[in-house]
Design an enzyme around this catalytic site. Sequence first.
Site, PDB file in Angstrom:
ATOM      1  N   HIS A   1      43.915  43.267  34.203  1.00 31.89           N
ATOM      2  CA  HIS A   1      44.831  42.372  33.477  1.00 31.89           C
ATOM      3  C   HIS A   1      44.084  41.738  32.320  1.00 31.89           C
ATOM      4  CE1 HIS A   1      48.242  39.692  32.868  1.00 31.89           C
ATOM      5  NE2 HIS A   1      47.379  38.708  32.789  1.00 31.89           N
TER       6      HIS A   1
ATOM      7  N   ASP B   1      50.153  39.633  39.427  1.00 32.78           N
ATOM      8  CA  ASP B   1      48.779  39.308  38.989  1.00 32.78           C
ATOM      9  C   ASP B   1      48.167  38.178  39.822  1.00 32.78           C
ATOM     10  OD1 ASP B   1      50.060  39.766  35.668  1.00 32.78           O
ATOM     11  OD2 ASP B   1      49.060  41.241  36.959  1.00 32.78           O
TER      12      ASP B   1
ATOM     13  N   GLY C   1      46.578  54.513  27.464  1.00 30.31           N
ATOM     14  CA  GLY C   1      45.626  55.068  28.409  1.00 30.31           C
ATOM     15  C   GLY C   1      44.167  54.893  28.064  1.00 30.31           C
TER      16      GLY C   1
ATOM     17  N   ILE D   1      56.187  46.476  38.122  1.00 31.83           N
ATOM     18  CA  ILE D   1      55.864  45.670  39.303  1.00 31.83           C
ATOM     19  C   ILE D   1      55.917  46.594  40.519  1.00 31.83           C
ATOM     20  CG2 ILE D   1      56.602  43.730  40.733  1.00 31.83           C
ATOM     21  CD1 ILE D   1      55.593  42.875  38.028  1.00 31.83           C
TER      22      ILE D   1
ATOM     23  N   GLN E   1      36.168  44.861  26.700  1.00 32.60           N
ATOM     24  CA  GLN E   1      35.613  44.360  27.955  1.00 32.60           C
ATOM     25  C   GLN E   1      36.364  44.918  29.170  1.00 32.60           C
ATOM     26  OE1 GLN E   1      32.770  42.673  28.085  1.00 32.60           O
ATOM     27  NE2 GLN E   1      32.730  42.886  25.860  1.00 32.60           N
TER      28      GLN E   1
HETATM   29  C1  GRF Z   1      45.526  46.768  28.260  1.00 27.31           C
HETATM   30  O1  GRF Z   1      45.239  45.509  27.690  1.00 27.31           O
HETATM   31  C2  GRF Z   1      45.926  46.567  29.700  1.00 27.31           C
HETATM   32  O2  GRF Z   1      45.219  45.492  30.304  1.00 27.31           O
HETATM   33  C3  GRF Z   1      47.375  46.236  29.555  1.00 27.31           C
HETATM   34  O3  GRF Z   1      47.823  47.198  28.619  1.00 27.31           O
HETATM   35  C4  GRF Z   1      46.796  47.359  27.630  1.00 27.31           C
HETATM   36  C5  GRF Z   1      46.673  48.807  27.221  1.00 27.31           C
HETATM   37  O4  GRF Z   1      46.062  49.491  28.254  1.00 27.31           O
HETATM   38  N1  GRF Z   1      48.066  46.288  30.791  1.00 27.31           N
HETATM   39  P1  GRF Z   1      45.724  51.080  28.093  1.00 27.31           P
HETATM   40  O5  GRF Z   1      45.121  51.276  26.710  1.00 27.31           O
HETATM   41  O6  GRF Z   1      47.029  51.818  28.230  1.00 27.31           O
HETATM   42  O7  GRF Z   1      44.765  51.380  29.187  1.00 27.31           O
END
Ligand code: GRF
Length: 219
Positions: free
Chosen positions: A111, A147, A14, A94, A175
């Site tokens: 993504h 995607d 998260g 998905i 980023q």
């Molecule tokens: C991130 O790189 C996101 O793009 C991918 O999972 C990773 C962790 O995301 N889908 P988060 O820390 O849970 O927001």
Amino acid sequence: MATLKLGVLCSGGGTNLQAILDACASGALNARVQLVLCNKPGAGALTRAERAGVPAEVLSHSTYADRRAYDAALVERLRAADVELVVLAGFMRIVTPVLLEAFPDRVVNIHPALLPAFPGLDGPGQALAYGVAIAGCTVHLVDAGTDTGPIIAQAAVPVLDGDDRDALAARILVQEHALLVRALSWFAEGRIELLRGDPGARVRVRVRDAHRAQLAAEA
Ligand code: GRF
């Protein structure tokens, strides 16, 4: 502009959710997270939502007959929370037309790759294995593909000598946080325009008075 009401779907730690929560709290993003939905019990995103006082619910996909039934449950909760824009922030499922038709052109994904390169799982690992010199992340509208939806914004980072997958993924993740908040601020400010070309042509995104490309300085 009225405060944009967000619904955020997560599966993991998260950190993208946290970037949104922080931006809302600081006023950098004129939005409010109405609801966090997570398909993984115990995910870090749930703790982040709780700390921020945001309603959160675990919806385990395994307890639904199929993807469409699961999405119907998501839609029910998102509508009950008066959500206007759905954000897939590290959501590893998905989605189906059930969700997309309930929120047309209002489901956004982050993504960790420069789409259309390296869709699907482990964008950073794919980029490293391919040997690219520049990697990055993409915020896009979600369509029925994986995607493949219209690109809203992208950020680029260098692949450095000695990078392993985790080092590159960490550089991209920094980023992601900035790019996702920036893209959501454009929705909140009503600056996103969809350019629908000829039938069958890709829908493209125009953002009024903004740069859709973010070029990270040398790390
Ligand atoms: C991130 O790189 C996101 O793009 C991918 O999972 C990773 C962790 O995301 N889908 P988060 O820390 O849970 O927001």
